[in-house]
Write an enzyme that holds these catalytic residues in place. Sequence first.
Site, PDB file in Angstrom:
ATOM      1  N   PHE A  69     133.456 -22.472 -47.046  1.00  0.00           N
ATOM      2  CA  PHE A  69     133.089 -23.462 -46.021  1.00  0.00           C
ATOM      3  C   PHE A  69     131.695 -23.263 -45.435  1.00  0.00           C
ATOM      4  O   PHE A  69     131.175 -24.135 -44.753  1.00  0.00           O
ATOM      5  CB  PHE A  69     134.126 -23.503 -44.876  1.00  0.00           C
ATOM      6  CG  PHE A  69     135.471 -23.993 -45.301  1.00  0.00           C
ATOM      7  CD1 PHE A  69     135.709 -25.348 -45.494  1.00  0.00           C
ATOM      8  CD2 PHE A  69     136.511 -23.105 -45.529  1.00  0.00           C
ATOM      9  CE1 PHE A  69     136.949 -25.810 -45.905  1.00  0.00           C
ATOM     10  CE2 PHE A  69     137.764 -23.556 -45.948  1.00  0.00           C
ATOM     11  CZ  PHE A  69     137.982 -24.916 -46.131  1.00  0.00           C
ATOM     12  N   HIS A 129     143.896 -30.057 -44.957  1.00  0.00           N
ATOM     13  CA  HIS A 129     142.519 -29.618 -45.208  1.00  0.00           C
ATOM     14  C   HIS A 129     141.572 -30.348 -44.245  1.00  0.00           C
ATOM     15  O   HIS A 129     141.813 -31.508 -43.887  1.00  0.00           O
ATOM     16  CB  HIS A 129     142.150 -29.933 -46.656  1.00  0.00           C
ATOM     17  CG  HIS A 129     140.919 -29.259 -47.128  1.00  0.00           C
ATOM     18  ND1 HIS A 129     139.651 -29.773 -46.890  1.00  0.00           N
ATOM     19  CD2 HIS A 129     140.729 -28.117 -47.832  1.00  0.00           C
ATOM     20  CE1 HIS A 129     138.747 -28.974 -47.420  1.00  0.00           C
ATOM     21  NE2 HIS A 129     139.369 -27.956 -48.006  1.00  0.00           N
TER      22      HIS A 129
END
Length: 223
Positions: free
Chosen positions: A77, A187
Amino acid sequence: MVNIGNSWDDILKDEFEKQYYKDIREFLKKEYATKTVFPNMYDIFNALKYTPYEDVKVVILGQDPYHGVGQAHGLSFSVKKGITTPPSLKNIYKEIENDLNIEMDKTNGELTSWANQGVLMLNASLTVLKGQPNSHSKIGWEKLTDSIIEKLNYKDTPVVYLLWGRNAQMKENLITNKNHLILKCAHPSPYSANNGFFGCKHFSKTNEFLKNNGLVEINWCNM
């Protein structure tokens, strides 16, 4: 072979000597020599370099590295400073702001400050071809990263696992230690964040769990 530079070297020594990992190395030598592969080969193991085994308090599982130029640097990320913050990370920041009532720097997508506090940001696959998501998902990386999750499962000190989305949640069966906490939701991608990521309060729940177990809470602010 691999030199991570901390306790992971000894913990993963046997894995790095197995044939599947030798096969990965040979495959990647050719890929890096002939194609554009992310991240830089010296950044592949940054998640482990930044967060030694004994320091791991939180695990954030991703799928594979960003496949755009300059983005991936070995932490799930996270992107390097100066790179536009990706949509999923923007949503993570939005949830942190709503959950903890703090302000995030939307222009800074580098999460090394989290890694240095014990947040292991691990992708299931550690490399990817430019512009081709999941292109290295079948070369054997998951054998290694599953082994990492299994070894963390045996830690005596509690660990929080943040499993966002179906792919991450497929790893839940590797986490059997009752000392640990598993938090699951959708998600943070724009395609799914409204299906349960927003409002999950995983960041405050993580810190509450750490505090209750005598561990230092994570400073999630990236300012």
